[in-house]
Scaffold this active site. Structure first.
Site, PDB file in Angstrom:
ATOM      1  N   ASP A   1       0.691  -0.927   0.330  1.00  0.00           N
ATOM      2  CA  ASP A   1       0.208  -0.030   0.302  1.00  0.00           C
ATOM      3  C   ASP A   1       0.803   1.588   0.648  1.00  0.00           C
ATOM      4  O   ASP A   1       2.163   1.090  -0.088  1.00  0.00           O
ATOM      5  CB  ASP A   1      -1.029  -0.252   1.334  1.00  0.00           C
ATOM      6  CG  ASP A   1      -0.400  -0.622   2.345  1.00  0.00           C
ATOM      7  OD1 ASP A   1       1.098  -0.970   2.825  1.00  0.00           O
ATOM      8  OD2 ASP A   1      -1.108  -0.575   3.811  1.00  0.00           O
TER       9      ASP A   1
ATOM     10  N   ASN B   1      -7.479  -2.491  14.636  1.00  0.00           N
ATOM     11  CA  ASN B   1      -8.561  -2.671  14.262  1.00  0.00           C
ATOM     12  C   ASN B   1      -9.199  -3.498  13.420  1.00  0.00           C
ATOM     13  O   ASN B   1     -10.233  -3.910  13.230  1.00  0.00           O
ATOM     14  CB  ASN B   1      -9.448  -1.200  13.563  1.00  0.00           C
ATOM     15  CG  ASN B   1      -8.924  -1.285  12.240  1.00  0.00           C
ATOM     16  OD1 ASN B   1      -7.816  -1.585  11.711  1.00  0.00           O
ATOM     17  ND2 ASN B   1      -9.411  -0.153  11.393  1.00  0.00           N
TER      18      ASN B   1
ATOM     19  N   GLU C   1     -10.072  -2.004   5.452  1.00  0.00           N
ATOM     20  CA  GLU C   1     -10.496  -1.455   7.068  1.00  0.00           C
ATOM     21  C   GLU C   1     -11.948  -2.170   7.077  1.00  0.00           C
ATOM     22  O   GLU C   1     -12.094  -2.823   5.962  1.00  0.00           O
ATOM     23  CB  GLU C   1     -10.937   0.002   6.988  1.00  0.00           C
ATOM     24  CG  GLU C   1      -9.578   0.737   6.579  1.00  0.00           C
ATOM     25  CD  GLU C   1      -8.462   0.951   7.716  1.00  0.00           C
ATOM     26  OE1 GLU C   1      -8.991   0.147   8.505  1.00  0.00           O
ATOM     27  OE2 GLU C   1      -8.288   1.828   7.999  1.00  0.00           O
TER      28      GLU C   1
HETATM   29  C1  F6R Z   1       1.299  -1.546   6.959  1.00  0.00           C
HETATM   30  C2  F6R Z   1       0.360  -1.662   6.132  1.00  0.00           C
HETATM   31  C3  F6R Z   1      -0.493  -1.390   7.291  1.00  0.00           C
HETATM   32  C4  F6R Z   1       0.433  -1.750   8.702  1.00  0.00           C
HETATM   33  C5  F6R Z   1      -0.867  -1.667  10.242  1.00  0.00           C
HETATM   34  C6  F6R Z   1       0.502  -2.027  11.158  1.00  0.00           C
HETATM   35  O1  F6R Z   1       1.942  -1.090   4.750  1.00  0.00           O
HETATM   36  O2  F6R Z   1      -0.366  -2.340   5.537  1.00  0.00           O
HETATM   37  O3  F6R Z   1      -1.577  -2.681   6.878  1.00  0.00           O
HETATM   38  O4  F6R Z   1       0.641  -3.517   8.906  1.00  0.00           O
HETATM   39  O5  F6R Z   1      -1.659  -0.756  10.091  1.00  0.00           O
HETATM   40  O6  F6R Z   1       1.031  -1.569  11.321  1.00  0.00           O
HETATM   41  P1  F6R Z   1       2.081  -0.982  12.157  1.00  0.00           P
HETATM   42  O7  F6R Z   1       2.767  -2.289  12.102  1.00  0.00           O
HETATM   43  O8  F6R Z   1       2.915   0.081  12.294  1.00  0.00           O
HETATM   44  O9  F6R Z   1       1.336  -1.611  13.499  1.00  0.00           O
END
Ligand code: F6R
Length: 239
Positions: free
Chosen positions: A66, A134, A141
């Site tokens: 992403d 979440n 999401e």
């Molecule tokens: C990042 C992504 C997000 C993160 C998630 C957890 O490329 O796809 O889904 O994996 O938001 O983020 P962290 O690891 O910073 O807690």
């Protein structure tokens, strides 16, 4: 099938790298799906250490999950910048083998179609994932269909708040992102999800023990044949 590996916080990188190393050794020209954020950082440190010890990524191809929409590549919070700083610039992976959705494309619909086409031609051998507080995976999401392809998303308020710590002010946090879809993530041969810290304990519980339901996007992984989940003790606390 989900294999759950629970280790001490300081061993998360090594445990995750074990999975990546198996794929790299078996197939030096493998295709990896990569994630940003804090969760994969210990893994990337191990990947860099292995490179310094002689492992080559010369023939590896990568696809990132992403990117924020509207942040230039030079912005220190863009995922392009993140990947280059934390992994790509430290190993011998050729730049032309790396792929990240372009959040600055003038026509995001076209960009989503372009990235989707790349993904359907590629065969991801191992997809690295984190999990949102979440239950999101990539920027899918809660509520996202499990069949989704690359699309743009409006980030939930919770995700914006979770990300605000990386920006000067909350108004600077992008509200839109482009993300690989859940359907595309599930096509990877193997999946490696890393979660650390107590903020992930609820989401990890729902992913593993809750219903398989769009309210927890990560629960979609339960239908995948080969998932390894690497957790530290805090993230595993509610299991
Ligand atoms: C990042 C992504 C997000 C993160 C998630 C957890 O490329 O796809 O889904 O994996 O938001 O983020 P962290 O690891 O910073 O807690």
């Amino acid at each position: 099938m989900m294999k759950i590996v629970i280790v001490k916080a300081e061993d998360v990188g090594k445990a995750a790298f074990e999975e990546v190393k198996k794929v790299l050794c078996e197939k030096p020209d493998c295709t990896l799906g990569l994630a940003t954020g804090s969760s994969p950082l210990p893994l990337y440190r191990e990947m860099i250490r292995a490179y310094k010890d002689g492992l080559s990524y010369r023939n590896v191809t990568t696809y990132n999950l992403d990117e924020y929409v509207g942040l230039p590549k030079t912005h220190d919070q863009s995922y392009y910048y993140f990947m280059h700083k934390n992994l790509f610039s430290e190993i011998d992976l050729p730049e032309e083998n790396t792929h990240i959705p372009d959040g600055t494309a003038p026509d995001m619909e076209k960009e989503c179609a372009r990235y989707s086409a790349l993904l359907s031609a590629a065969k991801i051998d191992l997809q690295v994932l984190g999990i949102g507080g979440n239950g999101h995976i990539a920027f899918n999401e809660p509520g996202t269909p499990f069949t989704s392809k690359t699309h743009t998303v409006t980030l939930t308020e919770k995700t914006v708040l979770d990300n605000a710590r990386f920006f000067d002010k909350i108004e600077d946090v992008p509200r839109t992102a482009v993300t690989m879809g859940i359907g595309e993530i599930l096509k990877a041969k193997k999946i490696l999800l890393i979660a650390t810290g107590k903020n992930k304990a609820d989401a990890v519980y729902k992913m593993i023990k809750g219903p398989v339901d769009v309210s927890c996007p990560a629960s979609s992984l339960r239908d995948h044949p080969d998932v390894t989940v690497v957790l530290d003790e805090q993230a595993a606390a509610k299991l």
